[in-house]
Scaffold this motif. Structure first.
Motif, PDB file in Angstrom:
ATOM      1  N   LEU A 134      54.030  16.756  27.858  1.00 16.95           N
ATOM      2  CA  LEU A 134      52.772  16.301  27.266  1.00 16.95           C
ATOM      3  C   LEU A 134      52.507  14.889  27.772  1.00 16.95           C
ATOM      4  N   ASP A 135      51.292  14.661  28.229  1.00 21.24           N
ATOM      5  CA  ASP A 135      50.877  13.352  28.742  1.00 21.24           C
ATOM      6  C   ASP A 135      49.585  13.035  27.987  1.00 21.24           C
ATOM      7  N   LEU A 136      49.724  12.299  26.876  1.00 23.59           N
ATOM      8  CA  LEU A 136      48.646  12.238  25.884  1.00 23.59           C
ATOM      9  C   LEU A 136      47.434  11.409  26.335  1.00 23.59           C
ATOM     10  N   GLY A 137      46.342  11.606  25.622  1.00 26.50           N
ATOM     11  CA  GLY A 137      45.151  10.789  25.864  1.00 26.50           C
ATOM     12  C   GLY A 137      44.141  11.453  26.775  1.00 26.50           C
ATOM     13  N   PRO A 194      47.982   0.260  37.204  1.00 25.26           N
ATOM     14  CA  PRO A 194      47.981  -0.592  35.999  1.00 25.26           C
ATOM     15  C   PRO A 194      47.839   0.221  34.709  1.00 25.26           C
ATOM     16  N   ARG A 195      47.268   1.436  34.779  1.00 25.30           N
ATOM     17  CA  ARG A 195      47.111   2.278  33.586  1.00 25.30           C
ATOM     18  C   ARG A 195      48.476   2.648  32.980  1.00 25.30           C
ATOM     19  N   SER A 196      49.554   2.514  33.769  1.00 21.01           N
ATOM     20  CA  SER A 196      50.887   2.887  33.272  1.00 21.01           C
ATOM     21  C   SER A 196      51.477   1.809  32.350  1.00 21.01           C
ATOM     22  N   THR A 240      48.985  19.209  28.769  1.00 24.14           N
ATOM     23  CA  THR A 240      47.862  18.304  29.063  1.00 24.14           C
ATOM     24  C   THR A 240      47.632  18.336  30.586  1.00 24.14           C
ATOM     25  N   PHE A 241      47.118  19.443  31.058  1.00 29.23           N
ATOM     26  CA  PHE A 241      47.014  19.704  32.500  1.00 29.23           C
ATOM     27  C   PHE A 241      46.216  18.629  33.234  1.00 29.23           C
ATOM     28  N   GLY A 242      45.056  18.228  32.704  1.00 33.76           N
ATOM     29  CA  GLY A 242      44.246  17.158  33.326  1.00 33.76           C
ATOM     30  C   GLY A 242      43.926  17.454  34.772  1.00 33.76           C
ATOM     31  N   ALA A 243      44.345  16.546  35.675  1.00 35.54           N
ATOM     32  CA  ALA A 243      44.122  16.755  37.106  1.00 35.54           C
ATOM     33  C   ALA A 243      45.284  17.514  37.737  1.00 35.54           C
ATOM     34  N   GLY A 244      46.218  17.972  36.929  1.00 40.02           N
ATOM     35  CA  GLY A 244      47.305  18.818  37.425  1.00 40.02           C
ATOM     36  C   GLY A 244      48.454  18.082  38.077  1.00 40.02           C
ATOM     37  N   GLY A 245      48.513  16.775  37.935  1.00 39.96           N
ATOM     38  CA  GLY A 245      49.573  15.995  38.584  1.00 39.96           C
ATOM     39  C   GLY A 245      50.970  16.391  38.106  1.00 39.96           C
ATOM     40  N   TYR A 246      51.131  16.576  36.808  1.00 41.42           N
ATOM     41  CA  TYR A 246      52.444  16.966  36.276  1.00 41.42           C
ATOM     42  C   TYR A 246      52.772  18.408  36.677  1.00 41.42           C
ATOM     43  N   GLY A 298      46.632  14.747  14.523  1.00 41.22           N
ATOM     44  CA  GLY A 298      46.930  16.077  13.989  1.00 41.22           C
ATOM     45  C   GLY A 298      47.440  16.993  15.094  1.00 41.22           C
ATOM     46  N   GLU A 299      46.805  16.901  16.266  1.00 35.16           N
ATOM     47  CA  GLU A 299      47.233  17.706  17.423  1.00 35.16           C
ATOM     48  C   GLU A 299      48.669  17.348  17.823  1.00 35.16           C
ATOM     49  N   LEU A 300      48.971  16.042  17.820  1.00 36.79           N
ATOM     50  CA  LEU A 300      50.315  15.626  18.237  1.00 36.79           C
ATOM     51  C   LEU A 300      51.362  16.137  17.250  1.00 36.79           C
ATOM     52  N   VAL A 348      44.248  24.284  22.959  1.00 38.82           N
ATOM     53  CA  VAL A 348      44.879  23.044  22.480  1.00 38.82           C
ATOM     54  C   VAL A 348      46.405  23.199  22.471  1.00 38.82           C
ATOM     55  N   PHE A 349      47.092  22.084  22.693  1.00 34.56           N
ATOM     56  CA  PHE A 349      48.557  22.199  22.789  1.00 34.56           C
ATOM     57  C   PHE A 349      49.226  22.435  21.435  1.00 34.56           C
ATOM     58  N   SER A 350      48.483  22.247  20.341  1.00 32.00           N
ATOM     59  CA  SER A 350      49.078  22.560  19.034  1.00 32.00           C
ATOM     60  C   SER A 350      49.322  24.067  18.891  1.00 32.00           C
ATOM     61  N   ALA A 397      49.417  26.071  32.344  1.00 31.06           N
ATOM     62  CA  ALA A 397      48.659  24.823  32.445  1.00 31.06           C
ATOM     63  C   ALA A 397      47.586  24.790  31.362  1.00 31.06           C
ATOM     64  N   VAL A 398      47.909  24.105  30.258  1.00 31.12           N
ATOM     65  CA  VAL A 398      47.016  24.084  29.090  1.00 31.12           C
ATOM     66  C   VAL A 398      46.133  22.835  29.124  1.00 31.12           C
ATOM     67  N   ASP A 399      44.854  23.004  28.900  1.00 34.09           N
ATOM     68  CA  ASP A 399      43.972  21.859  28.637  1.00 34.09           C
ATOM     69  C   ASP A 399      42.831  22.331  27.766  1.00 34.09           C
ATOM     70  N   ARG A 400      42.416  21.464  26.839  1.00 33.47           N
ATOM     71  CA  ARG A 400      41.308  21.837  25.951  1.00 33.47           C
ATOM     72  C   ARG A 400      39.963  21.609  26.623  1.00 33.47           C
ATOM     73  N   PRO A 442      40.280   9.599  41.150  1.00 30.86           N
ATOM     74  CA  PRO A 442      41.327  10.581  40.885  1.00 30.86           C
ATOM     75  C   PRO A 442      42.277  10.075  39.808  1.00 30.86           C
ATOM     76  N   HIS A 443      42.828  10.997  39.036  1.00 29.59           N
ATOM     77  CA  HIS A 443      43.767  10.607  37.991  1.00 29.59           C
ATOM     78  C   HIS A 443      45.157  10.463  38.613  1.00 29.59           C
ATOM     79  N   ILE A 444      45.750   9.285  38.493  1.00 27.44           N
ATOM     80  CA  ILE A 444      47.101   9.078  39.038  1.00 27.44           C
ATOM     81  C   ILE A 444      48.098   9.413  37.935  1.00 27.44           C
ATOM     82  N   PRO A 445      48.986  10.410  38.178  1.00 29.23           N
ATOM     83  CA  PRO A 445      49.943  10.763  37.116  1.00 29.23           C
ATOM     84  C   PRO A 445      50.826   9.571  36.757  1.00 29.23           C
ATOM     85  N   VAL A 446      51.049   9.394  35.471  1.00 28.77           N
ATOM     86  CA  VAL A 446      51.825   8.245  34.978  1.00 28.77           C
ATOM     87  C   VAL A 446      53.263   8.697  34.674  1.00 28.77           C
TER      88      VAL A 446
HETATM   89  C1  LIG Z   1      46.191  11.910  30.441  1.00 31.06           C
HETATM   90  S1  LIG Z   1      45.462  13.410  30.890  1.00 31.06           S
HETATM   91  C2  LIG Z   1      46.743  14.331  31.635  1.00 31.06           C
HETATM   92  C3  LIG Z   1      46.890  14.072  33.088  1.00 31.06           C
HETATM   93  C4  LIG Z   1      47.894  14.959  33.801  1.00 31.06           C
HETATM   94  N1  LIG Z   1      49.248  14.757  33.341  1.00 31.06           N
HETATM   95  C5  LIG Z   1      47.823  14.752  35.302  1.00 31.06           C
HETATM   96  O1  LIG Z   1      48.820  14.334  35.882  1.00 31.06           O
HETATM   97  O2  LIG Z   1      46.773  14.976  35.880  1.00 31.06           O
HETATM   98  C6  LIG Z   1      45.324  14.236  29.346  1.00 31.06           C
HETATM   99  C7  LIG Z   1      44.659  15.602  29.405  1.00 31.06           C
HETATM  100  O3  LIG Z   1      45.076  16.302  28.250  1.00 31.06           O
HETATM  101  C8  LIG Z   1      43.996  16.952  27.671  1.00 31.06           C
HETATM  102  N2  LIG Z   1      44.297  17.024  26.236  1.00 31.06           N
HETATM  103  C9  LIG Z   1      44.385  16.000  25.363  1.00 31.06           C
HETATM  104  N3  LIG Z   1      44.706  16.443  24.148  1.00 31.06           N
HETATM  105  C10 LIG Z   1      44.853  17.783  24.252  1.00 31.06           C
HETATM  106  C11 LIG Z   1      45.209  18.807  23.326  1.00 31.06           C
HETATM  107  N4  LIG Z   1      45.463  18.523  22.057  1.00 31.06           N
HETATM  108  N5  LIG Z   1      45.293  20.075  23.784  1.00 31.06           N
HETATM  109  C12 LIG Z   1      45.043  20.361  25.093  1.00 31.06           C
HETATM  110  N6  LIG Z   1      44.677  19.443  26.008  1.00 31.06           N
HETATM  111  C13 LIG Z   1      44.597  18.156  25.596  1.00 31.06           C
HETATM  112  C14 LIG Z   1      42.795  16.129  28.002  1.00 31.06           C
HETATM  113  O4  LIG Z   1      41.631  16.940  28.009  1.00 31.06           O
HETATM  114  C15 LIG Z   1      43.153  15.590  29.394  1.00 31.06           C
HETATM  115  O5  LIG Z   1      42.646  16.424  30.385  1.00 31.06           O
END
Ligand SMILES: C[S@@+](CC[C@H](N)C(=O)[O-])C[C@H]1O[C@@H](n2cnc3c(N)ncnc32)[C@H](O)[C@@H]1O
Length: 327
Positions: A96-99, A292-294, A32-38, A213-215, A80-82, A52-55, A8-12
């Motif tokens: 935004l929680d990058l990566g 430790p990922r934090s 950056t929805f990911g696992a939805g922690g934020y 570029g996205e950032l 994409v968040f851009s 809740a945006v995620d690519r 599971p992804h632990i929110p940082v």
């Molecule tokens: C580090 S995880 C986010 C984890 C999330 N905060 C959580 O608590 O579960 C980053 C997520 O952002 C998405 N992502 C990265 N760059 C993106 C972008 N430019 N637009 C949309 N989603 C993006 C990735 O696909 C990934 O699912």
């Protein structure tokens, strides 16, 4: 794609983030929805709804089993968040929680990791050119530039030259193969040092997903999408990203936005943001122990003013720029 064998992804930095943007209310966007922690954290802290945006289509697929009870408090948005200002306007806050997420990293078939053999893919969106396309089709010079600029790898030319020679024999299509090739032309890692392929993998991932570029575009989109008083919180994981966020916010807060004294003067009217603090927030000892990922995470928070949104040059915020291709 099934997300099996994935931890599971632990929110940082979620706790300090929620504290820094409190009180949480109204309409938010999680870019950056990911696992939805934020997203869950924001709703539990008082947000009325979160876009809740995620690519990555997998992120929304994986939320299906748990998102139901949240009803229309979570508005799923693939993209994409851009482009976030197309998904929401007059927002009370943006996070935004990058990566990449742990799920993406842990799934061998996504091809992000040199630790797990899989297809050389690395596409967060699961479409467009993959890392294998890049490695097999880019010129040697282009590959070297990507590895140097995005991976900060000093041996970039040596690696690019080896990759080009290897692909003449057969295309490079697996992560293990790429990792082995990179390892073969670098000194063995000393204890405590990262794996020799780390920087090359990071570089390819950044290029494949146009992460810088996205950032850059995402920060400007956030400026357009927030209402006056709206909060922007960004968590980064390496120095280049943090530099871009820091310079963007410093420049937009009217607090000295030039990259250096030789850079062109940035045109500033009234500032678009006020800074929560000049210093980034990092993990406390408890979070470091639990996750430790934090370790390398940094959080920056700012509040939108009522000044008109504008734009800023990518160079002015220190975005690494690829050299123009020779004609
Ligand atoms: C580090 S995880 C986010 C984890 C999330 N905060 C959580 O608590 O579960 C980053 C997520 O952002 C998405 N992502 C990265 N760059 C993106 C972008 N430019 N637009 C949309 N989603 C993006 C990735 O696909 C990934 O699912």
């Amino acid at each position: 794609m099934a997300a099996t064998n994935s931890s599971p992804h632990i929110p940082v930095l979620l706790r300090p983030l929620l504290a820094a943007v409190a009180p949480v209310q109204g309409r938010w966007l999680d870019g950056t929805f990911g696992a939805g922690g934020y997203t869950r954290g924001l709703i539990e802290a008082g947000a009325d709804s979160v876009i809740a945006v995620d690519r990555d289509p997998m992120a929304h697929e994986m939320a299906k089993p748990w998102a139901g009870p949240y009803g229309d408090k979570i508005i799923m948005q693939h993209g994409v968040f851009s482009k976030m200002d197309e998904y929401g306007q007059e927002l009370d806050g943006i996070v935004l929680d990058l990566g990449v997420s742990s799920m993406q990293l842990d799934l061998a078939e996504r091809g992000f990791s040199f630790m797990r053999d899989g297809p050389l893919d690395m596409r967060m969106s699961q479409d467009g050119p993959s890392a294998a396309d890049l490695v097999n089709e880019a010129s040697e010079e282009e590959l070297a530039n990507i590895i140097f600029l995005y991976g900060e790898e000093r041996a970039s030319r040596r690696i690019a030259s080896l990759l080009v020679r290897a692909r003449e024999e057969a295309p490079i299509v697996r992560t293990a193969e790429l990792s082995r090739l990179v390892e073969s032309c670098l000194p063995r890692a000393k204890p405590g040092q990262s794996h020799p392929a780390t920087r090359t993998f990071q570089a390819l991932r950044i290029a494949v997903n146009n992460e810088y570029g996205e950032l850059w575009e995402g920060l400007m989109a956030a400026e357009r999408a927030l209402k006056p008083g709206g909060k922007l919180a960004v968590v980064t994981f390496h120095s280049v990203e943090d530099r871009m966020v820091k310079r963007f916010l410093t420049a937009r807060a009217g607090a000295g936005g030039n990259a250096n004294r030789f850079a062109p003067q940035v045109e500033m009217d009234a500032p678009q943001f006020t800074l929560k603090s000049r210093k980034a927030i990092g993990p406390d000892s408890q979070e470091l122990e639990e996750n430790p990922r934090s370790r390398s995470a940094k959080l920056r928070v700012a509040t939108r003013t009522d000044a008109a949104a504008g734009s800023i040059d990518a160079k002015a915020i220190g975005m690494p720029m690829m050299r123009e291709k020779k004609q």
